[in-house]
Design a protein around this motif. Structure first.
Motif, short mmCIF file in Angstrom:
data_model
loop_
_atom_site.label_atom_id
_atom_site.label_comp_id
_atom_site.label_asym_id
_atom_site.label_seq_id
_atom_site.Cartn_x
_atom_site.Cartn_y
_atom_site.Cartn_z
N PRO A 401 0.84 -1.20 0.00
CA PRO A 401 0.00 0.00 0.00
C PRO A 401 0.88 1.26 0.00
O PRO A 401 1.99 1.23 0.54
CB PRO A 401 -0.79 -0.11 1.31
N HIS A 402 0.35 2.30 -0.59
CA HIS A 402 1.10 3.55 -0.71
C HIS A 402 1.65 3.99 0.66
O HIS A 402 0.91 4.08 1.63
CB HIS A 402 0.18 4.63 -1.29
N GLY A 403 2.94 4.20 0.73
CA GLY A 403 3.55 4.73 1.96
C GLY A 403 3.92 3.68 2.99
O GLY A 403 4.54 4.01 4.01
N MET A 404 3.54 2.42 2.79
CA MET A 404 3.87 1.39 3.79
C MET A 404 5.29 0.86 3.53
O MET A 404 5.60 0.42 2.44
CB MET A 404 2.85 0.24 3.71
N THR A 405 6.13 0.94 4.56
CA THR A 405 7.52 0.52 4.36
C THR A 405 7.97 -0.54 5.37
O THR A 405 8.94 -1.25 5.14
CB THR A 405 8.49 1.72 4.47
N ASP A 406 7.26 -0.63 6.49
CA ASP A 406 7.68 -1.56 7.54
C ASP A 406 7.40 -3.01 7.11
O ASP A 406 6.24 -3.38 6.87
CB ASP A 406 6.91 -1.22 8.83
N PRO A 407 8.45 -3.86 7.01
CA PRO A 407 8.25 -5.24 6.53
C PRO A 407 7.22 -6.03 7.33
O PRO A 407 6.46 -6.82 6.77
CB PRO A 407 9.64 -5.88 6.67
N GLU A 408 7.17 -5.77 8.64
CA GLU A 408 6.21 -6.52 9.46
C GLU A 408 4.78 -6.14 9.11
O GLU A 408 3.89 -6.98 8.97
CB GLU A 408 6.49 -6.22 10.93
N GLN A 409 4.59 -4.84 8.90
CA GLN A 409 3.25 -4.34 8.53
C GLN A 409 2.86 -4.86 7.14
O GLN A 409 1.72 -5.24 6.90
CB GLN A 409 3.32 -2.82 8.49
N ILE A 410 3.86 -4.89 6.25
CA ILE A 410 3.59 -5.37 4.88
C ILE A 410 3.20 -6.85 4.92
O ILE A 410 2.27 -7.28 4.23
CB ILE A 410 4.83 -5.14 3.97
N GLU A 437 8.91 -13.39 5.72
CA GLU A 437 7.86 -12.42 5.35
C GLU A 437 6.71 -13.12 4.61
O GLU A 437 6.94 -14.10 3.91
CB GLU A 437 8.44 -11.33 4.45
N THR A 438 5.51 -12.57 4.76
CA THR A 438 4.35 -13.18 4.11
C THR A 438 4.14 -12.60 2.71
O THR A 438 4.12 -11.38 2.53
CB THR A 438 3.08 -12.95 4.97
N TRP A 439 3.99 -13.51 1.77
CA TRP A 439 3.80 -13.13 0.37
C TRP A 439 2.52 -13.77 -0.16
O TRP A 439 2.07 -14.78 0.37
CB TRP A 439 4.97 -13.66 -0.49
N LEU A 440 1.98 -13.20 -1.23
CA LEU A 440 0.96 -13.88 -2.02
C LEU A 440 1.74 -14.75 -2.99
O LEU A 440 2.81 -14.36 -3.44
CB LEU A 440 0.11 -12.87 -2.80
#
Ligand SMILES: Cc1ncc(COP(=O)(O)O)c(C=O)c1O
Length: 468
Positions: A401-410, A437-440
């Motif tokens: 999402p726009h502006g999201m940079t924290d890997p945990e939040q992503i 990290e979680t990916w699709l």
């Protein structure tokens, strides 16, 4: 109505109804559904019924079965991109119907059907570039892997059938290998501590130098190396271990080399991916799941071996109820399973009806769709991709999402997004944890999937991802 378990005078009606249903279902599978239907109250009630003591009009029973199937998740639909799906190849389904009707048992020599199984396994060896091998059809990659591992143990410690595991042994896998390999080690009584999880490189492939170092350390410590399992298409990212280099190590230390190609090995039959499997011909055994990337309905896996006698040495036995005649061992003398259906027919009929070339084209198309997905995501600021292009047809993606940079939040965002996508039902994806990290993780293994489905994949991810 009592036909003594025959369909009797309802046979034609049942077959006609089956024919009509399957025709409609296959036509339906060519187009994706816009959403998945919820379980209806009527179906829920049907599935709570107790044992029916009396039968009903057969076509009505058939209709109820179709209702249940239609409200189930069918991997055959073109936008089922979760896990490693299958496609329910039409001619394969026909073959299953025929094979089940004849109900041949491959436990012992079944004459022509047994020869057909041998022929099909040889065709498959030719298809993937593992010639002069022979194999057996099993119920899945899990059983194929344990079959190969049992043969590897017998080669390493011939007395193990009689004495069990008398000393420490080791099995080498990449840290991204499928769990079924660990399960095989557990079931063979070695204990998971026998599994050596070898480091992987940035493309998620086993590092040969780390493998060799571990083997030397084990040998110095008195641990017997039993088997090296190379992955040819990992479940997580589709990584293919460097097979030729691993084969050199296996030969140097005289260790059985098994290739778990349950998912990826069919791609070795295509011009676009063949080179990635360089060295596969040097392995002792290979697992291939035809119910994955050869599109046939489950359950259909093959374990191919160079030394067929090794299977007989591992599984052969002489029981009074299993007469042995002639040179050729009974199938039960080379397999883990006893009763076995004629699973080979669906692949045999598939190759006969479509020719190997149509299979090569369908696999190539899946690889191209994966490449296209990677290319689109890599130039779209709302997505993150892995540094390397997909080796096969799995394309891990993260929506950013726009502006999201924290890997945990992503990671959290993508886990929640995956659940939302599943609920939405236009596309099916499964999540995967890669390097923490979680990916699709879209995976293309369905011959029905088209470029327009990739368009919808992006639409759905962006639509639901931007709403969160
Ligand atoms: C690489 C690999 N090996 C083995 C298996 C197990 O196969 P099956 O589910 O047919 O037992 C899988 C399943 O996804 C796999 O991806």
């Amino acid at each position: 109505m009592n036909h003594n378990l025959r369909l009797g005078d309802e046979r034609r009606d049942v077959l006609q109804a089956t024919f009509d249903t399957v025709t409609q279902v296959w036509e339906g599978f060519d187009k994706a559904r816009e959403s998945e239907p919820e379980l209806t109250a009527a179906t829920a009630a049907l599935l709570a019924e107790t044992l029916p003591e009396q039968g009903m009009i057969h076509t009505d029973a058939l209709g109820q079965a179709v209702d249940v199937l239609d409200q189930s998740l069918a991997q055959s639909r073109p936008r089922f991109l979760a896990y490693i799906g299958s496609s329910g190849l039409e001619i394969g389904a026909v073959a299953d119907f025929l094979a089940a009707s004849y109900d041949i048992n491959l436990a012992v020599d079944a004459r022509a059907a047994s020869t057909l199984e041998v022929q099909t396994s040889k065709w498959l060896g030719e298809f993937i570039g593992f010639p002069n091998a022979r194999g057996l059809f099993t119920s899945g990659g899990t059983v194929s892997n344990i079959t190969a591992l049992a043969a590897a143990r017998h080669r390493a410690v011939p007395e193990s059938r009689e004495m069990g595991n008398t000393g420490p042994m080791a099995v080498y896998v990449s840290s991204e290998a499928h769990y079924s390999n660990k399960r095989a080690v557990e079931l063979l009584g070695l204990g998971t501590r026998a599994v050596r999880s070898i480091a992987i490189d940035e493309q998620h492939r086993m590092v040969p130098a780390a493998l060799e170092e571990q083997i030397r350390a084990d040998m110095a410590a008195g641990v017997k190396p039993m088997c090296i399992i190379a992955s040819a298409g990992t479940t997580l990212t589709g990584a293919i271990d460097p097979l030729r280099e691993i084969a050199r190590i296996a030969q140097t230390y005289n260790i059985w080399m098994h290739v778990d190609g349950a998912y990826g090995a069919p791609a070795a039959g295509t011009d676009v991916a063949r080179d990635l499997f360089d060295g596969i011909e040097l392995a002792d055994s290979v697992t291939i799941d035809a119910h994955k990337w050869l599109f046939v309905p489950k359950a259909c896996s093959i374990v191919l071996v160079k030394d067929y006698a090794a299977l007989a040495a591992t599984f052969g036995h002489n029981e009074a109820y299993m007469p042995h005649e002639g040179e050729e061992p009974n199938p039960v003398d080379v397999t883990l399973e006893y009763s076995r259906p004629l699973r080979a027919l669906k692949l045999w009929l598939g190759f006969k009806a479509h020719g190997a070339s149509e299979f090569r084209s369908a696999i190539t198309k899946n690889i191209e769709l994966a490449q296209e997905t990677y290319s689109r995501a890599s130039v779209n600021a709302s997505f993150r991709v892995l540094h390397h292009r997909p080796q096969l047809s799995i394309v891990p993606l993260q929506h950013i999402p726009h502006g999201m940079t924290d890997p945990e939040q992503i990671s959290k965002h993508n886990a929640a997004l995956c659940s939302a996508i599943e609920k939405d039902g236009r596309v099916f994806l499964s999540p995967a944890v890669i390097d923490g990290e979680t990916w699709l993780r879209p995976c293309f293994t369905n011959f029905r999937t088209e470029l327009s489905d990739v368009d919808v994949l992006f639409e759905v991810i962006e639509d639901l991802g931007n709403k969160r």
